[in-house]
Every structure is written in structure tokens, then in C-alpha cells.
Scaffold this motif. Structure first.
Motif, short mmCIF file in Angstrom:
data_model
loop_
_atom_site.label_atom_id
_atom_site.label_comp_id
_atom_site.label_asym_id
_atom_site.label_seq_id
_atom_site.Cartn_x
_atom_site.Cartn_y
_atom_site.Cartn_z
N ASP A 22 0.73 4.62 -0.01
CA ASP A 22 -0.29 5.06 -0.82
C ASP A 22 -0.47 6.39 -0.81
OD1 ASP A 22 -2.93 4.90 -2.27
OD2 ASP A 22 -3.92 5.00 -0.46
N HIS A 23 -0.37 7.11 0.16
CA HIS A 23 -0.57 8.62 0.43
C HIS A 23 0.71 9.24 -0.36
CE1 HIS A 23 -2.12 11.98 1.96
NE2 HIS A 23 -1.05 12.66 2.23
N LEU A 24 1.88 8.83 -0.41
CA LEU A 24 3.07 9.46 -1.04
C LEU A 24 3.08 9.08 -2.54
CD1 LEU A 24 5.71 9.35 1.91
CD2 LEU A 24 4.36 11.01 1.14
N ALA A 25 2.72 7.83 -2.92
CA ALA A 25 2.91 7.50 -4.23
C ALA A 25 1.85 6.85 -5.12
CB ALA A 25 4.09 6.47 -4.48
N THR A 26 1.91 5.52 -5.06
CA THR A 26 0.56 4.95 -5.73
C THR A 26 0.15 3.66 -4.83
OG1 THR A 26 1.93 3.30 -6.51
CG2 THR A 26 1.53 5.05 -8.03
N GLN A 27 -0.97 3.20 -5.00
CA GLN A 27 -1.81 2.14 -4.41
C GLN A 27 -0.69 0.74 -4.32
OE1 GLN A 27 -5.53 1.93 -4.33
NE2 GLN A 27 -5.63 -0.22 -3.64
N PRO A 28 -0.29 0.43 -3.16
CA PRO A 28 0.41 -1.09 -3.39
C PRO A 28 -0.48 -1.87 -3.14
CG PRO A 28 0.46 0.14 -1.18
CD PRO A 28 -0.12 0.83 -1.96
N ILE A 29 0.12 -3.28 -3.13
CA ILE A 29 -0.54 -4.53 -3.29
C ILE A 29 -1.68 -4.78 -2.12
CG2 ILE A 29 -0.29 -7.05 -3.05
CD1 ILE A 29 2.40 -6.77 -4.38
N MET A 30 -2.74 -5.22 -2.31
CA MET A 30 -3.85 -5.44 -1.16
C MET A 30 -4.28 -4.25 -0.74
SD MET A 30 -2.65 -9.29 0.57
CE MET A 30 -4.33 -9.04 1.54
N GLY A 31 -4.49 -3.18 -1.34
CA GLY A 31 -4.81 -1.89 -0.96
C GLY A 31 -6.16 -1.71 -0.13
N LEU A 32 -7.16 -2.70 -0.41
CA LEU A 32 -8.22 -2.60 0.11
C LEU A 32 -8.10 -2.89 1.70
CD1 LEU A 32 -11.47 -2.41 -0.05
CD2 LEU A 32 -11.73 -4.75 -0.48
N LEU A 33 -7.27 -4.12 1.96
CA LEU A 33 -7.08 -4.55 3.40
C LEU A 33 -6.24 -3.52 4.14
CD1 LEU A 33 -7.53 -6.59 5.75
CD2 LEU A 33 -5.45 -7.87 4.56
N PHE A 34 -4.89 -3.32 3.39
CA PHE A 34 -3.94 -2.62 4.17
C PHE A 34 -4.19 -1.19 4.34
CE2 PHE A 34 -0.93 -6.20 2.92
CZ PHE A 34 -0.92 -6.93 4.20
N ASN A 35 -4.84 -0.50 3.28
CA ASN A 35 -5.17 0.71 3.17
C ASN A 35 -6.36 1.31 4.00
OD1 ASN A 35 -2.60 1.09 2.04
ND2 ASN A 35 -3.74 1.31 -0.01
N ALA A 36 -7.00 0.53 4.67
CA ALA A 36 -8.36 0.63 5.29
C ALA A 36 -8.25 1.80 6.27
CB ALA A 36 -8.98 -0.70 6.05
N PRO A 37 -7.25 1.84 7.18
CA PRO A 37 -7.21 2.93 8.23
C PRO A 37 -7.02 4.27 7.48
CG PRO A 37 -5.81 1.24 8.94
CD PRO A 37 -6.38 0.79 7.66
N ASN A 38 -6.05 4.32 6.26
CA ASN A 38 -5.59 5.45 5.73
C ASN A 38 -7.10 5.79 4.78
OD1 ASN A 38 -3.74 7.25 4.39
ND2 ASN A 38 -3.87 6.13 2.68
N ARG A 39 -7.89 5.41 4.32
CA ARG A 39 -9.22 5.63 3.48
C ARG A 39 -10.22 5.94 4.13
NH1 ARG A 39 -8.00 4.42 -2.43
NH2 ARG A 39 -5.85 4.12 -2.61
N TRP A 40 -10.43 5.16 5.35
CA TRP A 40 -11.86 5.09 6.17
C TRP A 40 -11.59 6.02 7.18
CZ3 TRP A 40 -12.50 -0.71 5.49
CH2 TRP A 40 -12.80 -0.87 4.18
#
Length: 73
Positions: A22-40
Motif C-alpha cells: 500500500d505504501h509503495l503502490a496501491t491498496q491491495p485486497i482487504m485494505g481496511l483490515l490488513f493496512n490498519a497498522p500502516n494507516r493508524w
């Protein structure tokens, strides 16, 4: 008893890899769950400013270590 740490390790690994993608390209599948540490956590703390990729890869590494130790026996 070993399934709990194994599942948590797998989840941490997926969160780390997904956050890196997500940080390098685009948001992958299930971004709300899997990107929680990255975004919050990683993007809101000054400690990780400019080191988000390293933080996400470190999270993935901790997940791999947790899974490896749960499979050890």
C-alpha cells in the motif's frame, strides 16, 4: 495451543506485506483490515516518519518469526 500464535503471526505477516504494498503502490485486497497498522500507527507517529516501509517489513518479519516458533515442535 499453538494455533493461536500461528494465526496471529500469519495475520502480522499479511499486515506487514499489505502495508508495504500500500505504501509503495496501491491498496491491495482487504485494505481496511490488513493496512490498519500502516494507516493508524505508522503514518500518524513521528517516530516512523520516512520509515513506513521499514516498519511494515519489520511487522512482517515478526509475524514470520512467530509462525516459525509456533511450528517448532
Amino acid at each position: 495451543m499453538r494455533k493461536g500464535p500461528r494465526l496471529i503471526g500469519l495475520l502480522l505477516f499479511m499486515m506487514g506485506v499489505s502495508g508495504t504494498i500500500d505504501h509503495l503502490a496501491t491498496q491491495p485486497i482487504m485494505g481496511l483490515l490488513f493496512n490498519a497498522p500502516n494507516r493508524w500507527i505508522f503514518q500518524r507517529m513521528d517516530l516512523f516518519e520516512g520509515r513506513e516501509v521499514f516498519a511494515n517489513l519489520s511487522l512482517a518479519f515478526v509475524g514470520v518469526v512467530l509462525v516459525a516458533f509456533s511450528l517448532r515442535r
